[in-house]
Design a protein around this motif. Structure first.
Motif, mmCIF file in Angstrom:
data_model
loop_
_atom_site.group_PDB
_atom_site.id
_atom_site.type_symbol
_atom_site.label_atom_id
_atom_site.label_comp_id
_atom_site.label_asym_id
_atom_site.label_seq_id
_atom_site.Cartn_x
_atom_site.Cartn_y
_atom_site.Cartn_z
ATOM 1 N N PHE A 58 0.853 -1.182 0.000
ATOM 2 C CA PHE A 58 0.000 0.000 0.000
ATOM 3 C C PHE A 58 0.893 1.236 0.000
ATOM 4 C CE2 PHE A 58 -2.928 -3.066 2.051
ATOM 5 C CZ PHE A 58 -3.973 -2.968 1.151
ATOM 6 N N CYS A 59 0.583 2.196 -0.884
ATOM 7 C CA CYS A 59 1.358 3.431 -0.932
ATOM 8 C C CYS A 59 0.405 4.611 -1.069
ATOM 9 C CB CYS A 59 2.365 3.401 -2.077
ATOM 10 S SG CYS A 59 1.637 3.490 -3.727
ATOM 11 N N TRP A 60 0.963 5.835 -1.075
ATOM 12 C CA TRP A 60 0.132 7.033 -1.057
ATOM 13 C C TRP A 60 -0.345 7.448 -2.445
ATOM 14 C CZ3 TRP A 60 2.286 11.203 2.784
ATOM 15 C CH2 TRP A 60 2.559 10.596 4.019
ATOM 16 N N ASN A 61 0.575 7.449 -3.404
ATOM 17 C CA ASN A 61 0.283 8.133 -4.668
ATOM 18 C C ASN A 61 1.129 7.576 -5.809
ATOM 19 O OD1 ASN A 61 2.891 9.269 -4.233
ATOM 20 N ND2 ASN A 61 1.972 10.908 -3.014
ATOM 21 N N GLU A 62 1.015 8.227 -6.980
ATOM 22 C CA GLU A 62 1.737 7.770 -8.165
ATOM 23 C C GLU A 62 3.245 7.915 -7.998
ATOM 24 O OE1 GLU A 62 2.085 5.962 -11.839
ATOM 25 O OE2 GLU A 62 0.288 6.199 -10.570
ATOM 26 N N PHE A 63 3.689 8.936 -7.269
ATOM 27 C CA PHE A 63 5.121 9.110 -7.031
ATOM 28 C C PHE A 63 5.680 7.913 -6.250
ATOM 29 C CE2 PHE A 63 3.588 13.461 -7.540
ATOM 30 C CZ PHE A 63 4.472 13.934 -8.489
ATOM 31 N N HIS A 64 4.955 7.503 -5.212
ATOM 32 C CA HIS A 64 5.368 6.330 -4.453
ATOM 33 C C HIS A 64 5.422 5.093 -5.340
ATOM 34 C CE1 HIS A 64 4.399 7.557 0.013
ATOM 35 N NE2 HIS A 64 5.484 8.138 -0.461
ATOM 36 N N LYS A 65 4.407 4.938 -6.158
ATOM 37 C CA LYS A 65 4.345 3.758 -7.023
ATOM 38 C C LYS A 65 5.555 3.693 -7.946
ATOM 39 C CE LYS A 65 1.352 1.291 -10.264
ATOM 40 N NZ LYS A 65 0.011 1.263 -10.926
ATOM 41 N N LYS A 66 5.909 4.829 -8.546
ATOM 42 C CA LYS A 66 7.069 4.862 -9.439
ATOM 43 C C LYS A 66 8.355 4.551 -8.689
ATOM 44 C CE LYS A 66 5.091 8.120 -12.777
ATOM 45 N NZ LYS A 66 5.170 9.496 -13.344
ATOM 46 N N ASP A 67 8.482 5.078 -7.469
ATOM 47 C CA ASP A 67 9.679 4.800 -6.672
ATOM 48 C C ASP A 67 9.776 3.323 -6.310
ATOM 49 O OD1 ASP A 67 10.469 7.424 -6.753
ATOM 50 O OD2 ASP A 67 9.708 7.933 -4.750
ATOM 51 N N LEU A 68 8.639 2.717 -5.975
ATOM 52 C CA LEU A 68 8.631 1.289 -5.651
ATOM 53 C C LEU A 68 9.083 0.450 -6.836
ATOM 54 C CD1 LEU A 68 5.321 1.124 -3.596
ATOM 55 C CD2 LEU A 68 7.584 0.445 -2.753
ATOM 56 N N ILE A 69 8.679 0.847 -8.029
ATOM 57 C CA ILE A 69 9.062 0.112 -9.248
ATOM 58 C C ILE A 69 10.525 0.376 -9.595
ATOM 59 C CG2 ILE A 69 8.645 -0.096 -11.723
ATOM 60 C CD1 ILE A 69 5.691 0.626 -11.105
ATOM 61 N N ASN A 70 10.925 1.643 -9.567
ATOM 62 C CA ASN A 70 12.264 2.018 -10.030
ATOM 63 C C ASN A 70 13.374 1.646 -9.056
ATOM 64 O OD1 ASN A 70 11.182 3.136 -12.364
ATOM 65 N ND2 ASN A 70 10.993 5.187 -11.463
ATOM 66 N N TYR A 71 13.108 1.804 -7.747
ATOM 67 C CA TYR A 71 14.173 1.637 -6.760
ATOM 68 C C TYR A 71 14.065 0.377 -5.918
ATOM 69 C CZ TYR A 71 14.618 6.630 -7.794
ATOM 70 O OH TYR A 71 14.747 7.834 -8.426
ATOM 71 N N HIS A 72 12.866 -0.190 -5.850
ATOM 72 C CA HIS A 72 12.658 -1.307 -4.923
ATOM 73 C C HIS A 72 12.248 -2.598 -5.615
ATOM 74 C CE1 HIS A 72 13.011 1.260 -1.302
ATOM 75 N NE2 HIS A 72 12.528 2.190 -2.111
ATOM 76 N N GLU A 73 12.261 -2.581 -6.945
ATOM 77 C CA GLU A 73 12.060 -3.790 -7.748
ATOM 78 C C GLU A 73 10.703 -4.442 -7.527
ATOM 79 O OE1 GLU A 73 15.399 -6.240 -6.850
ATOM 80 O OE2 GLU A 73 16.865 -4.797 -7.580
ATOM 81 N N MET A 74 9.691 -3.618 -7.259
ATOM 82 C CA MET A 74 8.344 -4.161 -7.124
ATOM 83 C C MET A 74 7.621 -4.115 -8.459
ATOM 84 S SD MET A 74 6.540 -3.483 -3.486
ATOM 85 C CE MET A 74 5.384 -4.762 -4.043
ATOM 86 N N LYS A 75 6.690 -5.023 -8.644
ATOM 87 C CA LYS A 75 5.877 -5.057 -9.863
ATOM 88 C C LYS A 75 4.661 -4.157 -9.684
ATOM 89 C CE LYS A 75 7.247 -9.778 -11.028
ATOM 90 N NZ LYS A 75 6.783 -11.181 -11.263
ATOM 91 N N VAL A 82 -3.552 4.294 -2.088
ATOM 92 C CA VAL A 82 -4.716 4.498 -1.219
ATOM 93 C C VAL A 82 -4.750 5.860 -0.544
ATOM 94 C CG1 VAL A 82 -5.024 2.034 -0.775
ATOM 95 C CG2 VAL A 82 -3.540 3.369 0.723
ATOM 96 N N GLY A 83 -3.805 6.755 -0.889
ATOM 97 C CA GLY A 83 -3.804 8.067 -0.254
ATOM 98 C C GLY A 83 -2.903 8.106 0.972
ATOM 99 N N PRO A 84 -2.732 9.296 1.566
ATOM 100 C CA PRO A 84 -1.806 9.468 2.701
ATOM 101 C C PRO A 84 -2.424 9.061 4.025
ATOM 102 C CG PRO A 84 -2.747 11.572 2.126
ATOM 103 C CD PRO A 84 -3.308 10.584 1.142
#
Length: 208
Positions: A58-75, A82-84
């Motif tokens: 679960f993350c806050w926003n699109e920025f978090h999602k991109k960071d999870l994909i780019n830096y943390h190797e998540m799909k 889900v918001g802050p």
């Protein structure tokens, strides 16, 4: 022994203890679904990489999602925005306590205006005392409250002419709660200063 249907972990990327590491690792070894949370707005880029990759995050926003994909190797399919959630309380209608009672509790002059400095974590900002001294010098007509980062509670008491109010309640089961204490501080402050603190987001949500 507990045989849970899922394991939820909130500290998969937070220093220094990675409190959920053993629990998360055991869940993955036992094929128990592991769910993680992004705990703060900057955890994905200023803390450390995910210690154990969860099955769902679960993350806050699109920025978090991109960071999870780019830096943390998540799909992408394993990430849900889900918001802050850590700031949801500040989005609800609330009422501040009486200003005179707030000032009396913390030794402030109810007839003098207040400004607040929101302290940052030691991991992102160095010594903040010089910044606080400059604020005092440039705003002599105000009383200055300092809300320290929880990891820096002892650093500000040496400063003169400031009122140090904890960023978290000493006992969360006592009143006022952490939220009410923060809400009152922002509500009664004419200005909020800070360098890099999530407390600044709280103040912005409240229109401060």
């Amino acid at each position: 022994e507990q045989k849970p249907d899922a394991v939820l972990c909130a500290t998969l990327m937070l220093k220094p203890n990675y409190a959920d590491f053993d629990l998360a690792y055991a869940a993955k070894e036992l094929n128990i679904p592991l769910i993680g949370f992004v705990p703060t707005w900057d955890s994905l880029t200023t803390k450390t990489k995910l210690q154990v990759i969860p099955d769902l995050m679960f993350c806050w926003n699109e920025f978090h999602k991109k960071d999870l994909i780019n830096y943390h190797e998540m799909k992408a399919e394993n990430i849900i925005k889900v918001g802050p959630y850590t700031h949801e309380e500040f989005l609800k209608p609330h009422r501040a306590t009486r200003r005179d009672k707030f000032c009396e509790k913390h030794g402030l002059d109810p007839n003098k205006s207040i400004i607040t400095f929101a302290g940052s974590s030691p991991a992102t900002v160095g010594d903040e005392t010089e910044a606080i001294k400059q604020i005092l010098e440039n705003n002599p007509q105000y009383q200055l409250i300092v809300r320290p980062h929880p990891q820096r509670m002892g650093e500000y008491h040496k400063l003169k002419d400031v009122w140090v109010i904890p960023n978290t309640a000493e006992n969360p089961h006592q009143e006022p709660s952490h939220f009410q204490l923060a809400y009152d501080t922002y509500a009664f402050s004419e200005r909020i200063f800070g360098i890099n603190s999530s407390a600044m987001l709280e103040a912005i949500i409240l229109g401060r």
